[in-house]
Write an enzyme that holds these catalytic residues in place. Structure first.
Site, PDB file in Angstrom:
ATOM      1  CG  ASN A  13      31.953  54.306 140.423  1.00  0.00           C
ATOM      2  OD1 ASN A  13      33.159  54.248 140.686  1.00  0.00           O
ATOM      3  ND2 ASN A  13      31.109  53.302 140.679  1.00  0.00           N
ATOM      4  CE  LYS A  15      31.013  51.219 137.644  1.00  0.00           C
ATOM      5  NZ  LYS A  15      30.004  50.305 137.138  1.00  0.00           N
ATOM      6  CG  HIS A  98      29.040  50.515 143.083  1.00  0.00           C
ATOM      7  ND1 HIS A  98      29.091  49.366 142.314  1.00  0.00           N
ATOM      8  CD2 HIS A  98      28.693  51.515 142.248  1.00  0.00           C
ATOM      9  CE1 HIS A  98      28.798  49.694 141.065  1.00  0.00           C
ATOM     10  NE2 HIS A  98      28.547  50.986 140.999  1.00  0.00           N
ATOM     11  CD  GLU A 100      30.726  47.634 139.511  1.00  0.00           C
ATOM     12  OE1 GLU A 100      31.683  48.359 139.836  1.00  0.00           O
ATOM     13  OE2 GLU A 100      30.015  47.846 138.500  1.00  0.00           O
ATOM     14  CD  GLU A 170      24.999  53.032 140.504  1.00  0.00           C
ATOM     15  OE1 GLU A 170      25.388  53.855 139.665  1.00  0.00           O
ATOM     16  OE2 GLU A 170      25.738  52.167 141.002  1.00  0.00           O
ATOM     17  N   GLY A 176      26.576  48.739 133.429  1.00  0.00           N
ATOM     18  CA  GLY A 176      27.569  48.232 132.488  1.00  0.00           C
ATOM     19  C   GLY A 176      27.001  47.309 131.422  1.00  0.00           C
ATOM     20  CB  SER A 216      23.498  51.739 130.827  1.00  0.00           C
ATOM     21  OG  SER A 216      24.142  50.489 131.035  1.00  0.00           O
TER      22      SER A 216
HETATM   23  P1  13P Z   1      27.671  52.258 133.999  1.00  0.00           P
HETATM   24  O1  13P Z   1      27.336  53.709 133.774  1.00  0.00           O
HETATM   25  O2  13P Z   1      28.962  51.838 133.358  1.00  0.00           O
HETATM   26  O3  13P Z   1      26.522  51.362 133.692  1.00  0.00           O
HETATM   27  O4  13P Z   1      27.948  52.118 135.573  1.00  0.00           O
HETATM   28  C1  13P Z   1      27.033  52.643 136.458  1.00  0.00           C
HETATM   29  C2  13P Z   1      27.602  52.555 137.822  1.00  0.00           C
HETATM   30  O5  13P Z   1      27.769  51.478 138.370  1.00  0.00           O
HETATM   31  C3  13P Z   1      27.980  53.808 138.481  1.00  0.00           C
HETATM   32  O6  13P Z   1      28.270  53.589 139.827  1.00  0.00           O
END
Ligand code: 13P
Length: 255
Positions: A13, A15, A98, A100, A170, A176, A216
């Site tokens: 992903n 982002k 997601h 976010e 997640e 992150g 992560s």
């Molecule tokens: P990270 O791997 O950067 O923690 O992000 C995970 C994520 O949100 C994947 O959708």
């Protein structure tokens, strides 16, 4: 026990990262490194990178996905993109729900259901994200919360359509932050989600559905996470932006 019935899926992903030229460069690096993968490999990229990604991955084992879609086919929704538009481009996957999107852009369980419905109707495979905030984990409501998110997202989804659903667990506190869930924590919640699927559908559906862990995940911890009996690969943020790291995670899921 039924892990061998399922194919692991490693999805990046990206982002809001990579311009089209940067996307091309990253994919050219990734392609040779994952060409012998023993799992499915997907990159979910910003809308403006989709054309480039589709072109760059043509004839390879890498699937391309978007990071969100609107639920209407078309209409007065300035700045939005529909699932039908994605499908016509040749996109195969889309992420819905997601954290976010839920946290910063007002997505709710109900809009996640609507986006998921539209994506299935358009013929896409949907990576539905669920997961708890740290406060919710500390209050001991993770299982209930994730069950509710899963049930609402899948409202109206038939057993046949479920074959085009991937669930990504997640935990928001692990995204992150460098704080990965332990392999046991990841497996525990993925197993709980699988039980929810068995309740909504049946054991066959539960045994067949791909449930990823995300948060992560990196080249170092992927081995242990993806080896868990109920973890079928991962949804990868930061580490998906570095070709060798992404390839190492794909390798871990190919064992
Ligand atoms: P990270 O791997 O950067 O923690 O992000 C995970 C994520 O949100 C994947 O959708």
């Amino acid at each position: 026990m039924n892990k061998q019935l399922r194919k692991a899926v490693i999805a990046g992903n990206w982002k809001m990262n990579k311009t089209p030229s940067e996307a091309k460069a990253l994919l050219e690096e990734i392609k040779p490194l994952v060409k012998d993968a023993g799992c499915d490999v997907v990159v979910c990229v910003p809308y403006v990178d989709l054309c480039t990604a589709l072109e760059a991955t043509k004839g390879t084992n890498i699937g391309v996905g978007a990071e969100n879609c609107h639920w209407a086919e078309s209409g007065a929704f300035t700045g939005e993109i529909s699932a039908v538009m994605l499908k016509e481009m040749g996109v195969q996957y889309v992420i819905t729900g997601h954290s976010e999107r839920r946290t910063y852009f007002g997505d709710t369980d109900v809009t996640v259901q609507k986006r998921t419905r539209a994506a299935l109707d358009a013929g896409l495979t949907v990576i539905v994200c669920v997961g708890e905030y740290l406060e919710q984990r500390e209050q001991g409501v993770t299982a209930e919360l994730v069950a509710m998110q899963t049930k609402i997202a899948l409202g109206g989804v038939s057993k046949e359509e479920l074959k085009r659903i991937i669930i990504a667990y997640e935990p928001v506190w692990a995204i992150g932050t460098g704080k990965t869930a332990t392999a046991e924590q990841a497996n525990e919640v993925c197993a709980q989600i699988r039980k929810v699927i068995a309740g909504l559908y049946d054991q066959e559906a539960a045994d067949g559905i791909t449930i990823q862990y995300g948060g992560s995940m990196n080249a170092k911890n992927a081995d242990e996470l993806v080896a868990q009996p109920d973890v079928d690969g991962g949804l990868i943020g930061g580490a998906a932006l570095k070709a060798p790291d992404f390839a190492a995670i794909v390798k871990a899921a190919s064992k």
